[in-house]
Design an enzyme around this catalytic site. Structure first.
Site, short mmCIF file in Angstrom:
data_model
loop_
_atom_site.label_atom_id
_atom_site.label_comp_id
_atom_site.label_asym_id
_atom_site.label_seq_id
_atom_site.Cartn_x
_atom_site.Cartn_y
_atom_site.Cartn_z
N HIS A 184 0.83 -1.22 0.00
CA HIS A 184 0.00 0.00 0.00
C HIS A 184 0.86 1.27 0.00
O HIS A 184 0.52 2.26 0.65
CB HIS A 184 -0.94 0.02 1.22
CG HIS A 184 -2.04 -1.02 1.16
ND1 HIS A 184 -3.26 -0.79 0.58
CD2 HIS A 184 -2.07 -2.31 1.60
CE1 HIS A 184 -4.01 -1.88 0.68
NE2 HIS A 184 -3.31 -2.82 1.28
N ASP B 67 -1.20 -4.73 6.11
CA ASP B 67 -2.20 -5.57 5.43
C ASP B 67 -1.82 -5.81 3.97
O ASP B 67 -1.12 -5.01 3.37
CB ASP B 67 -3.60 -4.94 5.50
CG ASP B 67 -3.63 -3.55 4.90
OD1 ASP B 67 -2.67 -2.78 5.14
OD2 ASP B 67 -4.58 -3.24 4.16
N GLU B 68 -2.31 -6.89 3.44
CA GLU B 68 -2.31 -7.17 2.00
C GLU B 68 -0.99 -6.85 1.30
O GLU B 68 -0.97 -6.23 0.25
CB GLU B 68 -3.44 -6.37 1.33
CG GLU B 68 -4.81 -6.68 1.88
CD GLU B 68 -5.88 -5.74 1.34
OE1 GLU B 68 -6.98 -6.24 1.07
OE2 GLU B 68 -5.62 -4.53 1.21
N ALA B 69 0.12 -7.29 1.91
CA ALA B 69 1.43 -6.99 1.33
C ALA B 69 1.80 -8.09 0.32
O ALA B 69 2.85 -8.73 0.42
CB ALA B 69 2.47 -6.89 2.44
N ALA B 70 0.95 -8.27 -0.67
CA ALA B 70 1.12 -9.38 -1.61
C ALA B 70 2.37 -9.24 -2.47
O ALA B 70 2.85 -10.23 -3.04
CB ALA B 70 -0.13 -9.50 -2.49
#
Ligand code: TNX
Length: 488
Positions: A240, A303-306
């Site tokens: 992000h 979060d969501e550190a893909a």
């Protein structure tokens, strides 16, 4: 006394009413500027509708009849920092609390005991009666939060202050500001000026974006403090981060600046976490943020550190929580951080319960934001014009009718810091949009966080909520008139 939200712990009505008049005094203990300020806050709330300018009187001696008295000298410490007792007789009103925060909560109860027209911005007829009785009250949880995403769309200082005013009315005590994301960096950092100057230049859909100067941010902190609300700043890392990478390409692996991003996909950006410059960056940013933050918490996202390799992610979270700790603050992160070895003090914020087993066994504190109950960016139903639905629809009932103690099996209630309702703003552009998604769901969430589990239920609550319609209208809130509420 039956229409208060959140529902108090104990309410004992008695006979008669107290009537506010042009000669009512607000009495505070001498030498207590903080309590005088709460008295003034109360007086200011009452002026527009009544036309009265009630004096704050600090002189000792027998009070004149017809006063409202604020005291911490007589407060009951067993009610805690936010607890209070409110006693109304036909002659006078007493607000007693152990700490000033409790007086601020008592003031909100007093406002809600007055007729709804008290919240009008223009002069109304009255009479301004308060039913007699005694209330003893304190919160179930110490964390009753609202999160505003100012990164996807940027919102002015004035809009955030209005959120703080409305939160205060329902006794919420935490405002979490999601200050950075792929689409924007919203706070000036002196050592890295490009973050806000370049990274703050746009938002979802390509609008102008914006950012808070440090002076503006400090003004928000002070405004929140005056309502006994703690501001919790979030830098979302290591994913992000497109806005930061666009401003400082040395933080990326290939050192090529990505373009600013105005879409809504997630999971494509990452700080390059094995570069020395990244830790320097983290140190600088967290140091400046900590200096602006009197509250104990810094939220580090996570979060969501893909786009971050898992081993790098884990090492990075461990490093960042140590940096936060070195600044004398406590780190909070979204639930994905529970994959790392966390300090016992680090707080985890649950959103989709992917780490539920770890949270139950770890022993640390948890903030509950289960998306299916607390996500204010979810549509109310299939017809809601704004919002998303990846977590399903969140009806007014769904936001109210849930039990924090049942979200994570095996999580001790003593490890539940409280609950928080996030408003992600991919589809939210204006203050009217914020109102529409937040109200009336926030009232129910405020009650889930404050009121004892025993004694509250949807079948009774829905009528109490309905009774707040004229209050929301007097406050000029653009609430959603949901069909599951028996509106008057
Ligand atoms: C998931 S919840 C996100 C956000 C989005 C949101 C939209 C969480 C920690 N991350 O980046 O804005 O869904 O509902």
């Amino acid at each position: 006394m039956n229409n208060l939200i959140p529902l108090p712990v104990s309410v004992k009505p008695s006979d008669g009413v107290f009537t506010l008049s042009a000669t009512t005094q607000i009495r505070v203990e001498p030498g207590r500027a903080e309590i005088a300020a709460i008295g003034q806050y109360l007086a200011d709330r009452l002026t527009p509708a009544t036309g009265y300018t009630l004096p704050i009187v600090t002189a000792p001696g027998a009070p004149a009849p017809g006063h409202i008295r604020l005291t911490t000298a007589e407060g009951d410490s067993t009610l805690g920092d936010e607890g209070y007792e409110l006693t109304v007789s036909p002659q006078d009103v007493t607000l007693a609390a152990y700490q000033p925060a409790g007086l601020c909560r008592a003031v909100q109860t007093l406002r809600q005991l007055l007729p709804p027209a008290i919240e009008s911005t223009t002069r109304q007829a009255g009479p301004w009666t308060i039913p007699a009785g005694a209330i003893r009250d304190y919160p179930r949880f110490g964390w009753r939060g609202f999160m505003l995403d100012v990164a996807r769309h940027f919102f002015s200082v004035q809009t955030v202050k209005r959120c703080l005013d409305l939160m205060a009315y329902y006794k919420m005590n935490i405002l979490h500001l999601h200050l950075t994301d792929d689409q924007g960096w919203r706070i000036a950092i002196n050592l890295w000026p490009g973050l806000a100057a370049h990274g703050g230049r746009t938002e979802v859909g390509g609008g102008p974006g914006g950012y808070y100067s440090q002076a503006e941010y400090a003004d928000l902190v002070a405004y929140a403090q005056s309502r006994y609300i703690t501001l919790v700043p979030e830098f979302d890392l290591p994913g992000h981060t497109n806005a930061a990478l666009a401003a400082y390409p040395q933080l990326t692996r290939d050192e090529v600046a990505p373009p600013l991003y105005t879409g809504t996909e997630v999971g494509f950006s990452s700080l390059c976490v094995d570069k020395d410059v990244t830790l320097v960056f983290m140190d600088d940013v967290i140091e400046e943020l900590a200096a602006l933050t009197p509250g104990p918490y810094i939220h580090i996202g996570g979060d969501e550190a893909a786009a971050t390799p898992k081993a790098d992610y884990i090492r990075f979270i461990e490093e960042v929580q140590a940096i936060v700790e070195a600044q004398g603050k406590t780190a909070i992160g979204w639930e994905e951080i529970a994959q790392a070895r966390l300090l016992p003090t680090t707080v985890v914020q649950l959103w989709n319960a992917s780490q539920a087993a770890t949270l139950a066994s770890r022993g640390g504190k948890v903030i509950l934001s289960p998306a299916g109950h607390t996500y204010l960016d979810m549509k109310y139903d299939a017809d809601t014009p704004l919002g998303q639905n990846w977590a399903g629809n969140v009806s007014v009932r769904a936001a109210y009718d849930w039990a924090p103690e049942h979200v994570v099996e095996g999580l001790a209630e003593s490890n539940i810091l409280g609950i928080e309702a996030p408003l992600w703003t991919e589809t939210i552009q204006t203050m009217a949009d914020i109102d529409f998604m937040v109200f009336p769901r926030l009232l129910g969430l405020a009650e889930v966080g404050w009121s004892p589990a025993a004694g509250r239920g949807w079948d009774e609550y829905k009528y109490r909520l309905a009774s707040h319609r004229p209050r929301l209208e007097a406050l000029r809130v653009n609430y959603y008139p949901a069909s599951d509420v028996p509106w008057p």
